[in-house]
Write an enzyme that holds these catalytic residues in place. Structure first.
Site, PDB file in Angstrom:
ATOM      1  N   LYS A 176       0.860  -1.182   0.000  1.00  0.00           N
ATOM      2  CA  LYS A 176       0.000   0.000   0.000  1.00  0.00           C
ATOM      3  C   LYS A 176       0.896   1.231   0.000  1.00  0.00           C
ATOM      4  O   LYS A 176       1.502   1.583   1.007  1.00  0.00           O
ATOM      5  CB  LYS A 176      -0.909   0.045   1.233  1.00  0.00           C
ATOM      6  CG  LYS A 176      -1.967   1.145   1.066  1.00  0.00           C
ATOM      7  CD  LYS A 176      -2.439   1.767   2.342  1.00  0.00           C
ATOM      8  CE  LYS A 176      -1.635   2.928   2.835  1.00  0.00           C
ATOM      9  NZ  LYS A 176      -1.655   4.132   1.998  1.00  0.00           N
ATOM     10  N   CYS A 285      14.335  11.052   5.853  1.00  0.00           N
ATOM     11  CA  CYS A 285      14.514  10.623   7.251  1.00  0.00           C
ATOM     12  C   CYS A 285      15.968  10.753   7.693  1.00  0.00           C
ATOM     13  O   CYS A 285      16.249  10.795   8.882  1.00  0.00           O
ATOM     14  CB  CYS A 285      14.029   9.194   7.423  1.00  0.00           C
ATOM     15  SG  CYS A 285      14.792   8.070   6.248  1.00  0.00           S
ATOM     16  N   GLU A 386      10.898  15.816  14.735  1.00  0.00           N
ATOM     17  CA  GLU A 386      11.158  15.719  13.295  1.00  0.00           C
ATOM     18  C   GLU A 386      10.275  16.729  12.565  1.00  0.00           C
ATOM     19  O   GLU A 386       9.047  16.658  12.636  1.00  0.00           O
ATOM     20  CB  GLU A 386      10.857  14.302  12.794  1.00  0.00           C
ATOM     21  CG  GLU A 386      11.258  14.121  11.337  1.00  0.00           C
ATOM     22  CD  GLU A 386      10.945  12.731  10.795  1.00  0.00           C
ATOM     23  OE1 GLU A 386       9.833  12.235  11.023  1.00  0.00           O
ATOM     24  OE2 GLU A 386      11.822  12.148  10.129  1.00  0.00           O
TER      25      GLU A 386
HETATM   26  P1  NAD Z   1       3.126   8.405   7.523  1.00  0.00           P
HETATM   27  O1  NAD Z   1       3.444   7.626   8.737  1.00  0.00           O
HETATM   28  O2  NAD Z   1       2.136   9.485   7.628  1.00  0.00           O
HETATM   29  O3  NAD Z   1       2.569   7.439   6.361  1.00  0.00           O
HETATM   30  C1  NAD Z   1       3.318   6.327   5.899  1.00  0.00           C
HETATM   31  C2  NAD Z   1       2.360   5.318   5.303  1.00  0.00           C
HETATM   32  O4  NAD Z   1       1.482   4.852   6.332  1.00  0.00           O
HETATM   33  C3  NAD Z   1       1.447   5.856   4.200  1.00  0.00           C
HETATM   34  O5  NAD Z   1       1.259   4.855   3.223  1.00  0.00           O
HETATM   35  C4  NAD Z   1       0.147   6.129   4.932  1.00  0.00           C
HETATM   36  O6  NAD Z   1      -0.988   6.071   4.091  1.00  0.00           O
HETATM   37  C5  NAD Z   1       0.129   4.994   5.930  1.00  0.00           C
HETATM   38  N1  NAD Z   1      -0.648   5.266   7.144  1.00  0.00           N
HETATM   39  C6  NAD Z   1      -0.957   6.470   7.690  1.00  0.00           C
HETATM   40  N2  NAD Z   1      -1.711   6.296   8.803  1.00  0.00           N
HETATM   41  C7  NAD Z   1      -1.862   4.959   8.954  1.00  0.00           C
HETATM   42  C8  NAD Z   1      -2.520   4.152   9.923  1.00  0.00           C
HETATM   43  N3  NAD Z   1      -3.183   4.677  10.948  1.00  0.00           N
HETATM   44  N4  NAD Z   1      -2.468   2.810   9.783  1.00  0.00           N
HETATM   45  C9  NAD Z   1      -1.781   2.254   8.755  1.00  0.00           C
HETATM   46  N5  NAD Z   1      -1.139   2.964   7.798  1.00  0.00           N
HETATM   47  C10 NAD Z   1      -1.177   4.301   7.909  1.00  0.00           C
HETATM   48  O7  NAD Z   1       4.528   8.907   6.953  1.00  0.00           O
HETATM   49  P2  NAD Z   1       4.766   9.841   5.683  1.00  0.00           P
HETATM   50  O8  NAD Z   1       4.329  11.200   6.057  1.00  0.00           O
HETATM   51  O9  NAD Z   1       4.222   9.206   4.455  1.00  0.00           O
HETATM   52  O10 NAD Z   1       6.369   9.773   5.545  1.00  0.00           O
HETATM   53  C11 NAD Z   1       7.223  10.546   6.281  1.00  0.00           C
HETATM   54  C12 NAD Z   1       7.793   9.784   7.465  1.00  0.00           C
HETATM   55  O11 NAD Z   1       8.445   8.604   7.011  1.00  0.00           O
HETATM   56  C13 NAD Z   1       8.859  10.570   8.205  1.00  0.00           C
HETATM   57  O12 NAD Z   1       8.674  10.405   9.589  1.00  0.00           O
HETATM   58  C14 NAD Z   1      10.164   9.915   7.752  1.00  0.00           C
HETATM   59  O13 NAD Z   1      11.228  10.079   8.651  1.00  0.00           O
HETATM   60  C15 NAD Z   1       9.732   8.497   7.623  1.00  0.00           C
HETATM   61  N6  NAD Z   1      10.650   7.735   6.746  1.00  0.00           N
HETATM   62  C16 NAD Z   1      11.516   6.856   7.310  1.00  0.00           C
HETATM   63  C17 NAD Z   1      12.420   6.150   6.517  1.00  0.00           C
HETATM   64  C18 NAD Z   1      13.406   5.176   7.115  1.00  0.00           C
HETATM   65  O14 NAD Z   1      14.064   4.487   6.356  1.00  0.00           O
HETATM   66  N7  NAD Z   1      13.549   5.100   8.424  1.00  0.00           N
HETATM   67  C19 NAD Z   1      12.414   6.348   5.135  1.00  0.00           C
HETATM   68  C20 NAD Z   1      11.502   7.258   4.586  1.00  0.00           C
HETATM   69  C21 NAD Z   1      10.621   7.943   5.412  1.00  0.00           C
END
Ligand code: NAD
Length: 497
Positions: A176, A285, A386
């Site tokens: 997803k 990140c 962050e």
């Molecule tokens: P997010 O947590 O808002 O969303 C990530 C994914 O989770 C999306 O597909 C979203 O639709 C889904 N999601 C949102 N709420 C959900 C729920 N309640 N249940 C299940 N799925 C849900 O993150 P984002 O805004 O898309 O991405 C940014 C974040 O990702 C930042 O915190 C960044 O640091 C992190 N990130 C980490 C890495 C790593 O390798 N550690 C890499 C890239 C991004």
């Protein structure tokens, strides 16, 4: 405007509830495509497709060599179609075409090639007799049907980092992607089919995290969830995943320190600070976000950094000359502006930037100029949380212990870097920094061969490297009796006679 369907069991399908979502171009605010919003029933169908394909053995029992060949073909097909991937990813994410064509897509192809090759090299430790006349061996086996939930910041790359080690080890997946950026993941499905990934092994469903993602996390039919995204959602998923105690792998947020000692090459540190702070428009990140600068070189570093930022070209992501495009959404821009305001309220001094630039033809895009804030308030939100945007938080430090203890004093532990020409300082810092990666005189580099993993609330589990392959396996001990006896001697230790 194209309407994308979902990919379930090798077929393109519409949402069973006829719901679609608009996908926007962040540089114009205009729609570029629409995608399906999966119903609960669609989620179940995708999970069933993954389970059935796994149980059939068509992929899970294929040899690593056969799986490797298919994944290498995927890499080849992405490369062949890279112009389309680059165009769609740029339009959908707002990142510069320079970054996407020069870094994101070629690097993602390299990640696939590495994982495809590495899955052929995994082997057990040597078989041995740890008990007299009994041979022990280790097997690594795929886990089953795995849910993969990815963020918007590196749309195609994050799918590869999570789904490809799982696939390489013989699992079936339901992916997803983030609702902001689902397009290249959907394009990938076509390529997977063409490369020979069997139907049901790679499924893509789209829709909001709050419904589709949660349904996946709590499903008792999934054996594992691999999630990359925010720490807040990672925590929520962990709770939901307890429904059947499925394995959870989390790659979460970061708050990387960038520590510059007085003996560092300051020009090199400034050049790297630009990349470390602004790659992906500050939405990475691994972004360097807290700049701890030793007091003796503080003024020099800040003045060089300020000048360097002013030379950046912010504009249309499709223009090859552009260095920085917009943020992903209006919500994200407001969040970043909120942090800048809070940083100032909490004692910070805005040294430059932070305003909305005017980009002709892109008035509705989510642009913001990089902001430079100096603060002495170590407890300020801009130091601890962050932000996920182009904000440089600059702090001053006195000595080694001061720099390291303040750098470690956050809930995150993903990337970090140290700048020095002294080998002892560098070696001590690589030991003392509590982060999954410590760069010395560099920031952001992650070769496909090395693990990308978090400490503390940056999650657990690893992307890339052979460790990511192990992540998607169960470990099994197999024991062979060599005595052939009806009654073995050691039974007497428990039941005699
Ligand atoms: P997010 O947590 O808002 O969303 C990530 C994914 O989770 C999306 O597909 C979203 O639709 C889904 N999601 C949102 N709420 C959900 C729920 N309640 N249940 C299940 N799925 C849900 O993150 P984002 O805004 O898309 O991405 C940014 C974040 O990702 C930042 O915190 C960044 O640091 C992190 N990130 C980490 C890495 C790593 O390798 N550690 C890499 C890239 C991004």
């Amino acid at each position: 405007m194209e309407t994308y369907k979902m990919f379930i069991g090798g077929k393109w399908v519409e949402s069973s509830e006829n719901q679609v979502l608009k996908v926007l171009n962040p540089s114009t605010g205009l729609p570029v495509a629409s995608v399906q919003s999966a119903s609960r029933d669609d989620v179940r169908k995708a999970i069933n497709a993954a389970r059935n394909s796994f149980a059939s053995g068509i992929w899970s029992r294929a040899t690593p060599g056969d799986r490797s060949n298919v994944l290498l073909k995927v890499a080849e097909l992405i490369e062949k179609n890279q112009d389309k991937f680059i165009k769609v990813e740029t339009e959908n994410s707002g990142k510069s075409i320079k970054q996407i064509s020069g870094y994101d897509i070629p690097y993602t192809i390299d990640n696939i090639r590495f994982l495809a090759g590495a899955c052929r090299t995994l082997e057990g430790k040597a078989m041995n007799e740890y008990v007299a006349d009994g041979t022990s061996a280790i097997r690594r086996e795929p886990i089953g049907a795995i849910g993969i939930i990815t963020p918007w910041n590196y749309p195609l790359m994050m799918v590869v980092w999570r789904a490809f080690p799982a696939l390489a080890m013989g699992n079936s997946v339901v992916v997803k992607p983030a609702s902001y950026t689902p397009l290249t993941t959907l394009m990938l499905a076509d390529i997977m089919k063409e490369a020979g990934v069997p139907d049901g092994v790679f499924n893509v469903i789209t829709g909001p995290g709050s419904s589709v993602g949660e349904e996946m996390a709590k499903s008792e039919k999934l054996d594992m969830i691999a999630f990359t995204g925010s720490t807040e959602v990672g925590k929520r998923l962990s709770v939901l995943a307890a429904s059947n105690l499925k394995k959870v792998s989390l790659e979460l947020g970061g708050k990387a320190p960038f520590i510059v000692f007085k003996d560092a090459n300051i020009d090199a540190a400034v050049e790297s600070a630009i990349v470390g702070g602004l790659v992906n428009n500050g939405q990475d990140c691994a972004n360097s976000t807290r700049y701890y600068i030793q007091e003796e070189v503080f003024d020099k570093f800040v003045s060089l950094l300020k000048n360097r930022i002013q030379k950046l070209r912010i504009g249309d992501p499709m223009d090859p000359a552009t260095d920085m495009g917009p943020l992903i959404s209006e919500t994200q821009r407001e969040r970043v502006e909120g942090y800048i305001e809070k940083g100032i309220q909490e004692g910070g001094k805005l040294l430059s930037g932070g305003e909305r630039p005017e980009i002709p033809g892109h008035e509705k895009g989510y642009y913001i100029n990089p902001a430079l804030i100096y603060t002495e308030n170590e407890d300020s939100a801009i130091v601890k949380e962050e932000i996920f945007g182009p904000v440089f938080t600059i702090l001053k430090f006195k000595d080694y212990n001061d720099a390291i203890s303040r750098s470690n004093d956050v809930t995150y532990g993903l990337g970090s870097s140290v700048w020095t020409s002294d080998i002892t300082t560098a070696m001590r810092a690589t030991r003392d920094l509590r982060f999954g990666t410590v760069w010395v005189n560099e920031h952001v580099v992650v070769p496909s061969e090395m693990p990308w993993a978090g400490y503390k609330e940056s999650g657990h589990g690893a992307s890339l490297s052979p460790y990511s392959l192990e992540e998607f396996t169960y470990i099994k001990h197999v024991y062979f009796d060599l005595t052939g006896k009806v009654r073995k001697d050691w039974y007497d230790q428990i039941f005699k006679g």
